[in-house]
Design an enzyme around this catalytic site. Structure first.
Site, PDB file in Angstrom:
ATOM      1  CG  ASP A  78      -1.808   1.150   1.374  1.00  0.00           C
ATOM      2  OD1 ASP A  78      -1.808   2.005   0.484  1.00  0.00           O
ATOM      3  OD2 ASP A  78      -2.537   1.204   2.384  1.00  0.00           O
ATOM      4  CG  ASP A  84      -9.592   3.540   2.517  1.00  0.00           C
ATOM      5  OD1 ASP A  84      -8.780   3.609   1.577  1.00  0.00           O
ATOM      6  OD2 ASP A  84      -9.256   3.281   3.677  1.00  0.00           O
TER       7      ASP A  84
END
Ligand code: GAL
Length: 420
Positions: A157, A217
């Site tokens: 990430d 997200d």
């Protein structure tokens, strides 16, 4: 020739180009269908530990989720021993000895002994999004460590550490880890996570990524305009984001619409969002299946409601996601005001998956015609209702149903002649 066939040919040409270039394209040959499993982040954030993960594995073994295909159990951020800068913790990467007293290898052995795979998380910076030590400068060493532990999936990430980095740098750091994983010789599915920035879909497959997030997200909301343009994307935002990216997704390299919110019910310890209805969660699961997103459950599997379990274990819907042809669904029709859409995709057995999605706030009639909407010249066709598990037809006229607000009615259409 149907649009879907042209798309399939284009995808296979693109795939063979990757295999033949010899100019450094990477291919680990993994994830020929989207990964299915569970990931710790959406419900638990970094509050994870060995007991939770073992109980998750035990529950998924017993309640049918494993049998339904959910076999990856992925630790997200927060398994690492140290917060802070990797330079201050230069040794081999370690698990938090309080959260994981027996270490990650023993957890991987446990997962494998029960027929699961274990995934892990880290990032290319000095630290990760939740502030734990990243892999910067230790890429090859960390990859070897994870391989020696028996890790099967890595979410790597760069969202926080490389938020403002030039695209070329983002690409380079992901490629470095991809090469490091391949060099270990262990099959490890590689998720290059960059929150849908840096046009990652344009290069990640050639750098060996098996999946990449197409957006920031997800929030635990079906449709919350107040969240738009903020950090979090709701279900409809994510679908719209993916609508123009379907050409990048195919066997071994998938657009990732983010981990599932089914069953969070507004109780996430991590995500924003007020929760969604059972119908909305069902629509979300149907659509993620239609577009071939990885299916990673984000809720606490130990407390899932019966409705959520039924949603997650619908094998006829999962079959759309896991179809070996690997074509993601595209929008084949939409209302002028976009309040309703039909998504369609061809499947390996020449049938078509169709989702009629009502994005509006009241029930409406919707219909599908293979000739009109899918440009396939079928005279008569049958319809399998994938939520009601019923066969309908044959029909030689458009097939229509009522669709509730925020519902997706999902069908598999097949030519009567193909079945004969
Ligand atoms: C974010 C990512 C989330 C989660 C989190 C962990 O960047 O989008 O899915 O992995 O980092 O810190």
């Amino acid at each position: 020739m149907a649009f879907f066939k042209i798309l399939a040919i284009a995808l296979s040409i693109a795939a063979s180009a990757v295999a033949q270039t010899g100019t450094g394209a990477l291919n680990n040959s993994l994830s020929l269908t989207p990964a299915m499993g569970w990931s710790s982040w959406n419900q638990f954030g970094d509050s994870i530990n060995e007991t939770l993960i073992k109980e998750t594995i035990d529950t998924m073994e017993k309640n049918g989720l494993k049998e339904a295909g959910f076999t990856y159990v992925n630790l997200d951020d927060g398994w690492q021993r140290y917060k802070g800068n990797r330079k201050d913790h230069p040794g081999p990467i370690e698990a938090d000895p309080v959260k994981f007293p027996n270490g990650i290898k023993s957890l991987a052995d446990y997962a494998h002994s029960k027929g699961f795979k274990l995934g892990i998380y880290n990032g290319p910076g000095e630290n990760t999004c939740a502030g734990y030590t990243g892999s910067k400068g230790y890429e090859a060493e960390d990859a070897k460590t994870w391989a020696s532990w028996g890790i099967d999936h890595l979410k790597y990430d760069s969202c926080c550490s490389h938020k403002d980095a030039p695209d070329s740098e983002v690409q380079a750091v992901h490629r470095k880890m991809s090469e490091s994983l391949i060099a270990t010789g262990r099959p490890i599915v590689f998720h290059a996570c960059h929150c849908g920035w840096a046009d990652i879909w344009e290069w990640a497959a050639a750098d060996g990524a098996n999946q990449w997030r197409i957006g920031q997200d997800i929030s635990d909301d079906f449709n919350y305009p107040g969240n738009r343009e903020k950090y979090y994307f709701d279900v409809l935002d994510m679908l719209d984001r993916g609508a123009n990216l379907t050409k990048y997704s195919g066997p071994g390299h998938w657009n990732d619409y983010d981990m599932l919110i089914v069953g969070l019910e507004g109780k996430s310890g991590q995500l924003v969002g007020t929760g969604a209805s059972d119908i909305e969660y069902r629509t979300h699961f149907s659509m993620w299946s239609m577009v071939n997103s990885p299916l990673l459950i984000g809720a606490d599997v130990r407390t899932l409601s019966r409705a959520s379990l039924e949603t997650l274990m619908n094998q006829e819907i999962i079959a759309l996601n896991q179809d070996p042809l690997g074509l993601p669904a595209v929008v084949v029709w939409e209302a002028d005001d976009k309040s309703a859409q039909i998504y369609g995709k061809e499947l390996q057995d020449k049938s078509y998956g169709v989702a009629m999605l009502n994005r509006g706030s009241s029930t409406r009639e919707m219909s599908i015609s293979p000739r009109r909407d899918l440009t396939i010249p079928w005279d008569e066709y049958r319809v399998r209702d994938l939520w009601r598990h019923k066969d309908r037809g044959p029909y030689d006229v458009p097939f229509g149903v009522e669709v509730m607000a925020h519902e997706a009615r999902v069908f598999r259409l097949s030519n009567v002649e193909d079945a004969a």
